[in-house]
Design a protein around this motif. Structure first.
Motif, PDB file in Angstrom:
ATOM      1  N   SER A  29      66.575 103.929  51.599  1.00  0.00           N
ATOM      2  CA  SER A  29      67.081 105.111  51.105  1.00  0.00           C
ATOM      3  C   SER A  29      68.488 105.085  51.359  1.00  0.00           C
ATOM      4  O   SER A  29      69.148 104.996  50.380  1.00  0.00           O
ATOM      5  N   SER A  30      69.230 104.973  52.050  1.00  0.00           N
ATOM      6  CA  SER A  30      70.893 104.616  52.505  1.00  0.00           C
ATOM      7  C   SER A  30      71.344 103.226  51.237  1.00  0.00           C
ATOM      8  O   SER A  30      71.822 103.059  50.395  1.00  0.00           O
ATOM      9  N   VAL A  31      70.584 102.342  51.650  1.00  0.00           N
ATOM     10  CA  VAL A  31      70.751 101.492  49.794  1.00  0.00           C
ATOM     11  C   VAL A  31      70.456 101.513  48.581  1.00  0.00           C
ATOM     12  O   VAL A  31      71.799 101.582  47.887  1.00  0.00           O
ATOM     13  N   ASN A  32      69.601 102.628  48.209  1.00  0.00           N
ATOM     14  CA  ASN A  32      69.469 103.045  47.083  1.00  0.00           C
ATOM     15  C   ASN A  32      71.005 104.255  47.020  1.00  0.00           C
ATOM     16  O   ASN A  32      70.847 104.313  45.376  1.00  0.00           O
ATOM     17  N   PHE A  33      71.115 105.131  47.627  1.00  0.00           N
ATOM     18  CA  PHE A  33      72.373 105.695  47.310  1.00  0.00           C
ATOM     19  C   PHE A  33      74.293 104.867  47.604  1.00  0.00           C
ATOM     20  O   PHE A  33      74.490 104.921  46.843  1.00  0.00           O
ATOM     21  N   ALA A  34      73.748 104.085  48.364  1.00  0.00           N
ATOM     22  CA  ALA A  34      75.101 103.279  48.507  1.00  0.00           C
ATOM     23  C   ALA A  34      75.220 102.263  46.933  1.00  0.00           C
ATOM     24  O   ALA A  34      75.655 102.264  46.183  1.00  0.00           O
ATOM     25  N   SER A  35      73.684 101.743  46.550  1.00  0.00           N
ATOM     26  CA  SER A  35      73.749 100.972  44.914  1.00  0.00           C
ATOM     27  C   SER A  35      74.268 101.941  43.985  1.00  0.00           C
ATOM     28  O   SER A  35      74.864 101.937  43.228  1.00  0.00           O
ATOM     29  N   LEU A  36      73.743 103.203  43.892  1.00  0.00           N
ATOM     30  CA  LEU A  36      74.082 104.263  43.163  1.00  0.00           C
ATOM     31  C   LEU A  36      75.325 104.681  42.788  1.00  0.00           C
ATOM     32  O   LEU A  36      76.101 104.773  41.802  1.00  0.00           O
ATOM     33  N   LEU A  37      76.125 104.696  44.299  1.00  0.00           N
ATOM     34  CA  LEU A  37      77.437 104.780  44.499  1.00  0.00           C
ATOM     35  C   LEU A  37      78.443 103.688  44.259  1.00  0.00           C
ATOM     36  O   LEU A  37      79.249 104.192  43.685  1.00  0.00           O
ATOM     37  N   ALA A  38      78.505 102.630  44.349  1.00  0.00           N
ATOM     38  CA  ALA A  38      78.451 101.294  43.311  1.00  0.00           C
ATOM     39  C   ALA A  38      78.774 101.518  42.291  1.00  0.00           C
ATOM     40  O   ALA A  38      79.373 101.011  41.672  1.00  0.00           O
ATOM     41  N   SER A  39      77.283 101.726  41.921  1.00  0.00           N
ATOM     42  CA  SER A  39      76.852 101.512  40.587  1.00  0.00           C
ATOM     43  C   SER A  39      78.416 102.929  39.094  1.00  0.00           C
ATOM     44  O   SER A  39      78.686 102.239  38.473  1.00  0.00           O
ATOM     45  N   HIS A  40      78.941 103.868  39.954  1.00  0.00           N
ATOM     46  CA  HIS A  40      79.566 104.295  39.657  1.00  0.00           C
ATOM     47  C   HIS A  40      80.938 104.020  39.521  1.00  0.00           C
ATOM     48  O   HIS A  40      82.039 103.775  38.971  1.00  0.00           O
ATOM     49  N   VAL A  41      81.279 103.621  41.213  1.00  0.00           N
ATOM     50  CA  VAL A  41      82.664 102.690  41.132  1.00  0.00           C
ATOM     51  C   VAL A  41      82.883 101.449  40.157  1.00  0.00           C
ATOM     52  O   VAL A  41      84.139 101.565  39.398  1.00  0.00           O
TER      53      VAL A  41
END
Length: 332
Positions: free
Chosen positions: A294-306
């Motif tokens: 879940s942490s990887v999914n959250f982190a990936s979503l943040l990076a996708s916005h950045v």
């Protein structure tokens, strides 16, 4: 007067607040805009991580910067921006003669970036020459999590690097969580052997490692998930997060290993800070109690916005709706 219930809640809140110290360099950033114009900002790998982590984890942690600036107007402006991001600046030291480094970003048609640096004058290079033994002892006492990167090590003068290692060894001996990001820039090292030795030392001391396959491939420490995992298996790393861009992420905790696929982003504008923001998102999600996947999914979503914005740091006003959607994901 507060009720007993309010006191209990306050006590729990104080106990769970983590004190995170991030060491490295922040620089002036010149990011490309339209018509060959550049917008000035501030950024740097560990600084990017600290900003996104503090924005996300306000109720869970206080992020402090351990670095050095000059005494000139540019340095004072940078310090003000640190404070505007609610970062603790108690460990930002001031060099009497040096200032801050700078870099310029060029971005190609695919959103990939290249950099031109001017960092020889950076005060951050002498951070550990400015800190007293007493201050380092106090810092160890007031740190729960210490975060640094391959760039953090590389910028230090060789004479100061040994003092840095002694500090990290003391943190490890005190049972602190030590987080290392294998951010490798070959141009910052006089030779590859010295870099390999420094990375090996960092890996021996770290409890959590963000291992970039592209970074470690350049250091002959693996070229894919399996080879990186094999190369690092003898280090006592509690949580190993192997990142391989669009190929996904592998998380290894003890004997448990899991692969998490990454959803590709169609509209890439600028990949600056993709990995830095991912690290922030992952650490925040773990602090909030999420599983590794879940942490990887959250982190990936943040990076996708950045990476759909220009520059390393999304403006606060533009980040607010993104953070709201991320919080919804976390609560769900």
């Amino acid at each position: 007067m507060m009720s007993c219930d309010m006191i209990s809640v306050l006590a729990i809140y104080i106990i769970i607040m983590k004190k995170i110290v991030v060491f490295g360099e922040c620089m002036l950033e010149f990011a490309p805009m339209a018509s060959q114009q550049y917008q000035r900002g501030i950024a740097g790998d560990v600084y990017n991580t600290s900003v996104y982590l503090q924005r996300l984890a306000t109720e869970l942690a206080q992020v402090s910067l351990l670095t050095a600036l000059g005494r000139d107007a540019v340095s004072y402006n940078m310090l003000s921006q640190f404070q505007a991001e609610q970062l603790n600046t108690d460990y930002v030291y001031r060099h009497p003669a040096r200032t801050v480094g700078a870099y310029l970003i060029d971005v190609d048609s695919e959103g990939e970036r290249s950099f031109t640096y001017w960092r020889g004058q950076a005060a951050a290079r002498e951070t550990f020459a400015l800190v007293s033994d007493k201050q380092l002892s106090q810092l160890i006492e007031h740190t729960d999590i210490f975060y640094f990167s391959g760039i953090s090590i590389a910028i230090l003068a060789q004479s100061d690097r040994e003092r840095f290692w002694q500090f990290v060894e003391q943190l490890a001996a005190a049972g602190k969580q030590i987080v290392f990001d294998t951010n490798f820039r070959p141009q910052l090292w006089p030779d590859k052997v010295l870099a390999q030795q420094a990375f090996q030392r960092a890996l021996k001391l770290s409890t959590t490692v963000f291992a970039g396959v592209e970074d470690l491939e350049q250091l002959a420490m693996g070229e894919c998930f399996n080879s990186v995992a094999m190369s690092l298996k003898d280090y006592a790393i509690d949580e190993l997060v192997i990142k391989h861009g669009e190929h996904g992420v592998q998380v290894i905790e003890g004997e448990k290993s899991q692969f998490i696929a990454i959803e590709p982003v169609a509209n890439i504008v600028d990949t600056t800070s993709a990995g830095d923001s991912f690290n922030a998102g992952y650490l925040y999600a773990r602090l909030a109690g999420s599983s590794a996947s879940s942490s990887v999914n959250f982190a990936s979503l943040l990076a996708s916005h950045v990476i759909q914005h220009r520059g390393a740091i999304i403006a606060t006003e533009d980040f607010a709706p993104i953070q709201a959607s991320l919080n919804t994901l976390m609560q769900g």
